[in-house]
Design an enzyme around this catalytic site. Structure first.
Site, PDB file in Angstrom:
ATOM      1  N   HIS A  98      11.391   3.276  11.973  1.00 54.28           N
ATOM      2  CA  HIS A  98      10.453   4.536  10.963  1.00 54.28           C
ATOM      3  C   HIS A  98      10.868   5.890  12.214  1.00 54.28           C
ATOM      4  O   HIS A  98      10.622   7.587  11.979  1.00 54.28           O
ATOM      5  CB  HIS A  98       9.260   4.521  11.118  1.00 54.28           C
ATOM      6  N   LYS A 148       4.844  -2.281  -4.337  1.00 53.35           N
ATOM      7  CA  LYS A 148       4.406  -3.743  -3.536  1.00 53.35           C
ATOM      8  C   LYS A 148       3.406  -4.141  -3.182  1.00 53.35           C
ATOM      9  O   LYS A 148       2.322  -3.465  -3.326  1.00 53.35           O
ATOM     10  CB  LYS A 148       5.032  -2.634  -2.220  1.00 53.35           C
ATOM     11  N   ARG A 171      18.942   2.465   5.514  1.00 47.74           N
ATOM     12  CA  ARG A 171      20.613   2.146   6.215  1.00 47.74           C
ATOM     13  C   ARG A 171      21.092   2.021   5.903  1.00 47.74           C
ATOM     14  O   ARG A 171      22.059   0.816   6.450  1.00 47.74           O
ATOM     15  CB  ARG A 171      19.426   0.403   6.756  1.00 47.74           C
ATOM     16  N   SER A 226      10.540  -3.231   7.233  1.00 53.03           N
ATOM     17  CA  SER A 226       8.869  -3.736   7.392  1.00 53.03           C
ATOM     18  C   SER A 226       8.722  -5.078   6.531  1.00 53.03           C
ATOM     19  O   SER A 226       8.102  -5.572   6.688  1.00 53.03           O
ATOM     20  CB  SER A 226       7.277  -2.779   6.086  1.00 53.03           C
TER      21      SER A 226
HETATM   22  O1  PNS Z   1       8.669   3.103   2.599  1.00 54.65           O
HETATM   23  P1  PNS Z   1       9.104   3.219   0.607  1.00 54.65           P
HETATM   24  O2  PNS Z   1       7.903   1.494   0.111  1.00 54.65           O
HETATM   25  O3  PNS Z   1      10.424   2.749   0.301  1.00 54.65           O
HETATM   26  O4  PNS Z   1       8.303   4.356   0.354  1.00 54.65           O
HETATM   27  C1  PNS Z   1       8.536   4.608  -0.759  1.00 54.65           C
HETATM   28  C2  PNS Z   1       8.096   6.076  -1.072  1.00 54.65           C
HETATM   29  C3  PNS Z   1       5.914   5.510  -0.927  1.00 54.65           C
HETATM   30  C4  PNS Z   1       8.162   6.983  -0.593  1.00 54.65           C
HETATM   31  C5  PNS Z   1       7.509   5.805  -2.722  1.00 54.65           C
HETATM   32  O5  PNS Z   1       7.173   5.272  -3.422  1.00 54.65           O
HETATM   33  C6  PNS Z   1       7.271   7.193  -3.477  1.00 54.65           C
HETATM   34  O6  PNS Z   1       7.858   8.472  -2.955  1.00 54.65           O
HETATM   35  N1  PNS Z   1       6.066   7.776  -3.895  1.00 54.65           N
HETATM   36  C7  PNS Z   1       5.635   8.718  -4.521  1.00 54.65           C
HETATM   37  C8  PNS Z   1       5.417   8.633  -5.800  1.00 54.65           C
HETATM   38  C9  PNS Z   1       6.260   9.560  -6.752  1.00 54.65           C
HETATM   39  O7  PNS Z   1       6.068  11.556  -6.064  1.00 54.65           O
HETATM   40  N2  PNS Z   1       6.701   9.501  -8.163  1.00 54.65           N
HETATM   41  C10 PNS Z   1       8.065  10.185  -8.544  1.00 54.65           C
HETATM   42  C11 PNS Z   1       8.838  11.029  -8.126  1.00 54.65           C
HETATM   43  S1  PNS Z   1      10.315   9.555  -7.093  1.00 54.65           S
END
Ligand code: PNS
Length: 163
Positions: A18, A42, A95, A132
């Site tokens: 990150h 999660k 990745r 993570s």
């Molecule tokens: O580190 P992660 O868990 O892969 O992050 C995922 C994250 C938080 C970026 C993803 O879950 C997200 O974009 N959440 C926002 C919810 C949202 O707006 N959803 C609708 C459109 S995709």
């Protein structure tokens, strides 16, 4: 016009992968918001405020530029945050092809919802295997996470109060 980008994620906890993406994105955009998002899919290791604090400490320790803001978001769509702060771009580290497959539908939906573009950034290969979830697992089983996370995170996860 100032170009603002957002690096969203769970950051539970922030890893060296990150930090690599954050550093390189901060070099491209005028302002970078690192946004800790609660992901209900999660089960969390750290409270959101702790994740924000560890990112802030890791960024300061790494001497990253001061155009980076670390904050959190728990209500509504990610693109609502982008609209609120005037950000037009999301930056995601990918990745592998698995990450690309996971991120692609979200990128399309976010563009459809609010015109927010997503840029995929390849991590330094040194960090391509780091996640993570892997760090959480190694830490839970008492292993050494220091090769994968900033020093502040390793110290926090390995402190007697956390374990
Ligand atoms: O580190 P992660 O868990 O892969 O992050 C995922 C994250 C938080 C970026 C993803 O879950 C997200 O974009 N959440 C926002 C919810 C949202 O707006 N959803 C609708 C459109 S995709």
């Amino acid at each position: 016009m100032s170009r603002i980008a957002v690096v969203p994620g769970s950051f539970d906890p922030v890893t060296l992968g990150h930090i690599d993406v954050i550093e390189r994105a901060a070099g491209i955009f005028d302002q970078l918001h690192v946004l800790v998002v609660h992901n209900p899919d999660k089960s969390a290791l750290l409270p959101v405020a702790q994740r924000v604090a560890l990112i802030e400490k890791s960024i300061a320790d790494a001497g990253l530029p001061d155009n980076i803001l670390v904050t959190s978001w728990s209500v509504g769509l990610l693109v609502d945050y982008c609209t609120d702060v005037g950000a037009s771009v999301l930056v995601k580290g990918v990745r592998s092809q698995v990450d690309v497959a996971y991120e692609t539908p979200m990128a399309i939906v976010n563009r459809n919802l609010a015109g927010v573009e997503t840029i995929f950034m390849l991590p330094d290969p040194a960090h391509a295997h780091v996640s993570s979830s892997l760090v959480r697992q190694v830490a839970a089983l008492g292993g050494d996470v220091s090769p994968y996370v900033p020093k502040a995170v390793a110290q926090f996860l390995q402190s007697p109060a956390t374990r």
